[in-house]
Design a protein around this motif. Structure first.
Motif: not given
Ligand SMILES: NC(=O)c1ccc[n+]([C@@H]2O[C@H](COP(=O)([O-])OP(=O)(O)OC[C@H]3O[C@@H](n4cnc5c(N)ncnc54)[C@H](OP(=O)(O)O)[C@@H]3O)[C@@H](O)[C@H]2O)c1
Length: 381
Positions: A42-71
């Motif tokens: 995801t990326a900080e620049a993709y609208g509210n994508a980080e928020q949506i992804l965070g919500e979905i991945l929360k129950p299995f956060r430890e099982e996945v890798y999250i990549a995001t972007k800055v700048g």
């Protein structure tokens, strides 16, 4: 990190590929996790994508890798200063509902900040446990190398599909020298290699493909021919064109992950299946021959297009804007101009995108056309 070969991206949530059904998108991410995909971008620049992804991945956060972007949140000009990065990282944590980011990627180059400062800020975040690794993306090749010399990026993001091969070719030597993993994005060519588009395809102005050089002029025709070639090859092996497209990317040295951005479960399942199959060597060789012939044709046509756009009177502003973007991106990919030389003109042009219906914009576009004529040597075309 042991990343799955197929990664799922969330760029679509910013609306660049038209409106999406959020509930179906959520089901798509859950299904991806079920199918063994463990890398989500995801990326900080993709609208509210980080928020949506965070919500979905929360129950299995430890099982996945999250990549995001800055700048580049909310801005055209990137900011990679230490202060911005530290603040942005905190905000990404909050939106993603996590206290660490697995891969924090520099989104675009910021010429105003020394690379040393950015690298130091990223290393500090690693030491503090706020990010696990950092990577880079969308940078001129010399800047990418500078990051490798000054720091230890885990990966580089590169647009890489059979219809967009230039970045990979430039990055391969860096992969070999610095062991920099290549994370390929837009591996279906933003849908182009699925075979679902036709010659006369039209996109709405809000859709990135309205502007994307991949969907203009000879470049689009070239992409459609590749899609047809992949359809023929897929038929031989019971695979769809998009599965051939993704398997083709994964067949390349240095590629650690093929990112794709489906927004339906059906598209996701089709794409994930591509990682279970390898294109036979003799077919890969035949494809290389096909690309060589195609590339020769494409270069010639692209040069003709650049010349025409720069010497003829510009059409109405919307079309003129798309044409001038095409000139800049094509001249860069053909190596006719250097990124540093053209970046100020690009920013100026891109800044006009929201005023294309305003009075006086035609003159501004004409001025940019004249400046491009000065930096691009027409005699060399
Ligand atoms: N694009 C960039 O500039 C960029 C830059 C850096 C990183 N990334 C990351 O890389 C990720 C992947 O890039 P991308 O989103 O451009 O990938 P992509 O998969 O090449 O393009 C997504 C588009 O292709 C369509 N598509 C994908 N699979 C399909 C299938 N099986 N059948 C029909 N249509 C299909 C999607 O349609 P549907 O919505 O209908 O499924 C969507 O319109 C991004 O989401 C982002 O996280 C992107």
């Amino acid at each position: 990190m042991k990343i799955s070969e197929i990664g799922i991206g969330t760029y679509a949530l910013s609306g660049v590929y038209g409106a999406k059904d959020l509930e179906e998108f959520k089901r798509t991410i859950y299904r991806a996790h079920e199918l063994g995909v463990n890398f989500f971008d995801t990326a900080e620049a993709y609208g509210n994508a980080e928020q949506i992804l965070g919500e979905i991945l929360k129950p299995f956060r430890e099982e996945v890798y999250i990549a995001t972007k800055v700048g580049v949140r909310g801005n055209i000009k990137p900011d990679l200063s230490r202060d911005y990065i530290r603040k942005a990282c905190e905000e990404s944590h909050r939106r993603l509902q996590t206290d660490y980011i697995d891969l924090y990627q520099v989104h675009f180059h910021d010429p105003a900040t020394p690379i040393e400062e950015t690298v130091e800020a990223l290393e500090e975040l690693v030491e503090e446990g706020k990010i696990r690794y950092y990577g880079v993306g969308h940078l001129p090749i010399d800047v990418t190398e500078e990051y490798c010399r000054l720091g230890k990026p885990f990966s580089v993001l590169a647009e890489f599909s059979a219809a967009a091969r230039e970045s990979y070719e430039k990055l391969l030597p860096l992969y070999k020298k610095y062991n920099l993993g290549i994370i390929a994005f837009s591996t279906t060519g933003r849908g182009l290699l699925t075979g679902k588009f036709k010659e006369n395809q039209k996109f709405e102005p809000g859709d990135i493909r309205y502007l994307d050089p991949l969907f203009q002029r000879e470049r689009f025709q070239h992409g459609l021919r590749i899609a047809r070639k992949f359809a023929e090859l897929g038929e031989k092996y019971g695979k769809t064109p998009v599965q051939v497209a993704i398997a083709w990317v994964l067949a390349h040295e240095g590629v650690i992950c093929a990112l794709t951005g489906p927004s339906t479960v059906e598209h996701l399942e089709e794409n994930v299946e591509a990682s279970e199959w390898e294109i036979p060597k003799e077919d890969l060789r035949e494809l290389e021959e096909f690309f060589k012939r195609e590339d020769e044709w494409l270069r010639q046509k692209q040069k003709e297009s650049i010349k025409q756009i720069l010497i003829r009177p510009l059409p109405e502003p919307q079309k003129a804007f798309v044409d001038l973007i095409y000139v800049i991106e094509t001249a860069l990919s053909l190596g006719i101009i250097a990124e540093k030389e053209i970046l100020p003109v690009f920013y100026e042009l891109y800044g006009l995108r929201k005023e294309l219906d305003k009075e006086g914009v035609g003159e501004k576009l004409k001025d940019i056309q004249a400046r491009l004529r000065r930096v691009i040597s027409l005699d060399a075309l």
